[in-house]
Design an enzyme around this catalytic site. Structure first.
Site, short mmCIF file in Angstrom:
data_model
loop_
_atom_site.label_atom_id
_atom_site.label_comp_id
_atom_site.label_asym_id
_atom_site.label_seq_id
_atom_site.Cartn_x
_atom_site.Cartn_y
_atom_site.Cartn_z
N GLY A 9 35.23 45.52 38.11
CA GLY A 9 33.95 44.83 37.98
C GLY A 9 32.87 45.47 38.84
O GLY A 9 31.70 45.54 38.46
N ASN A 10 33.27 45.98 40.02
CA ASN A 10 32.29 46.60 40.91
C ASN A 10 31.96 48.02 40.48
O ASN A 10 30.99 48.60 40.95
CB ASN A 10 32.81 46.59 42.34
CG ASN A 10 32.80 45.20 42.93
OD1 ASN A 10 31.89 44.43 42.67
ND2 ASN A 10 33.81 44.86 43.70
N LYS A 122 41.09 34.45 43.57
CA LYS A 122 40.34 35.45 42.81
C LYS A 122 38.84 35.29 43.03
O LYS A 122 38.25 34.27 42.67
CB LYS A 122 40.65 35.31 41.32
CG LYS A 122 39.95 36.34 40.43
CD LYS A 122 40.45 37.74 40.72
CE LYS A 122 39.81 38.75 39.78
NZ LYS A 122 40.15 40.13 40.18
N LYS A 206 42.43 41.42 36.55
CA LYS A 206 42.32 42.46 35.54
C LYS A 206 43.35 43.57 35.72
O LYS A 206 43.88 44.11 34.74
CB LYS A 206 40.89 43.01 35.56
CG LYS A 206 40.64 44.27 34.78
CD LYS A 206 40.68 45.53 35.67
CE LYS A 206 39.80 45.43 36.87
NZ LYS A 206 39.97 46.58 37.80
N LYS A 264 45.55 45.78 42.81
CA LYS A 264 45.61 47.13 42.24
C LYS A 264 46.91 47.83 42.65
O LYS A 264 47.59 48.45 41.83
CB LYS A 264 44.40 47.95 42.69
CG LYS A 264 43.09 47.53 42.07
CD LYS A 264 41.93 48.38 42.57
CE LYS A 264 40.64 48.08 41.81
NZ LYS A 264 40.24 46.66 41.87
#
Length: 312
Positions: A9-10, A122, A206, A264
């Site tokens: 998103g970033n 989140k 995600k 991640k």
């Protein structure tokens, strides 16, 4: 090589940037150029993306304008996936004019009893200074948590169990279609006792969803692109050290922040342990070099096997 490429998103909306349509499109134009380069290298790609800033903004907007109750997060997640996927598809299509594209809303099954529903982690929406975040939390009933040097709202993030549209995505990929899917981790749904589905108030991570998708598609690589060049030990300190080649058994996602790099790392470990294939994390602009093994952090099962063989 089939690569599931997860755009953070970033990477689509840079940290601290105003959340405007113009800024988002400008960043997606930049991301599309990188994705086109990957395709130009001969790779097939499936694109996933984050939605933390966007879904948080939609939640703020609906809370400010709705007189009949706010929309639940699963609906806002679907809305943000359509919004972001549309722009990615359009800008990438402007560069790869001979290719076919499809943006697909993706339902992701979660466990209704997942403990995450009781422990929101989140981050979504804008970043705030601590005083503002605490005031908004008190006014709106939010839960908040630190995010680097700022604070953000946090919401439940249950683990993804199954990508329900995986067979459709696979069907399209086999026919050369570039698919944009699992936006924001997908739309979280649960199965009722009679087998019917319904959405739940949550946002799926995600990267964990992308890892699951890559496994279900039997992808050759999972590539997670963000706004930092690698995974760092002791990030943000004078002792910070970038990791370049990592065997899954050497680190754990629990050693990294839950709201940013932790998922991640966990996603990379899960993919590599399950498939024996590589996963990588790095900066968006370095994508081609990361796939070549020249930059970013690589997770490789083979490293562990080689070290054991050397030790023997």
């Amino acid at each position: 090589m089939l690569i599931v490429v997860a755009l953070g998103g970033n990477a689509l909306l840079r940290r601290g940037e105003p959340m405007t349509a113009g800024n988002q499109r400008a960043n997606i134009v930049r991301a599309a150029a990188v994705l086109a380069d990957l395709v130009g290298e001969g790779h097939s790609i499936v694109i996933t993306h984050g939605n933390g800033p966007q879904v948080g903004l939609l939640a703020l907007q609906t809370a400010a304008t709705s007189d009949g109750g706010t929309f639940p997060l699963d609906v806002l997640g679907a809305e943000s996936a359509g919004m972001i996927g549309y722009v990615i598809e359009q800008e990438l299509g402007n560069l790869l004019t001979e290719r076919l594209f499809a943006t697909l809303l993706t339902q992701v099954k979660v466990d209704p009893h997942d403990p995450a529903f009781a422990r929101p982690t989140k981050p979504i929406g804008p970043v705030y200074d601590e005083a503002t975040a605490r005031r908004l939390a008190a006014e709106r009933g939010w839960q908040i948590a630190p995010d680097s040097d700022k604070w953000r709202r946090v919401v439940p993030s249950p683990r993804p169990l199954e990508i329900l549209e995986a067979s459709v995505i696979s069907f399209l990929v086999e026919r050369g279609v570039i698919v944009i899917c699992t936006g924001g981790g997908g739309v979280p749904v649960i199965a009722r006792d009679d087998g019917s589905l319904c959405g739940v108030e949550a946002v799926i991570d995600k990267d964990l969803a992308s890892s699951l998708l890559a496994r279900q598609l039997k992808a050759d690589m999972l590539l997670m692109l963000t706004d930092v060049d690698a995974v760092y030990v002791d990030y943000g300190t004078a002792a910070a050290r970038a990791l370049r080649r990592v065997a899954p058994g050497e680190i754990s996602g629990k050693n990294f922040p839950a709201g940013s790099m932790g998922p991640k790392v966990s996603a990379a470990i899960e993919f590599t342990e399950a498939t024996g294939k590589p996963a990588a994390i790095g900066r968006l602009d370095d994508a081609v070099e990361i796939v070549r093994g020249e930059r970013g952090t690589w997770f490789e099962q083979a490293l562990q096997s080689n070290r054991r063989a050397s030790a023997g």
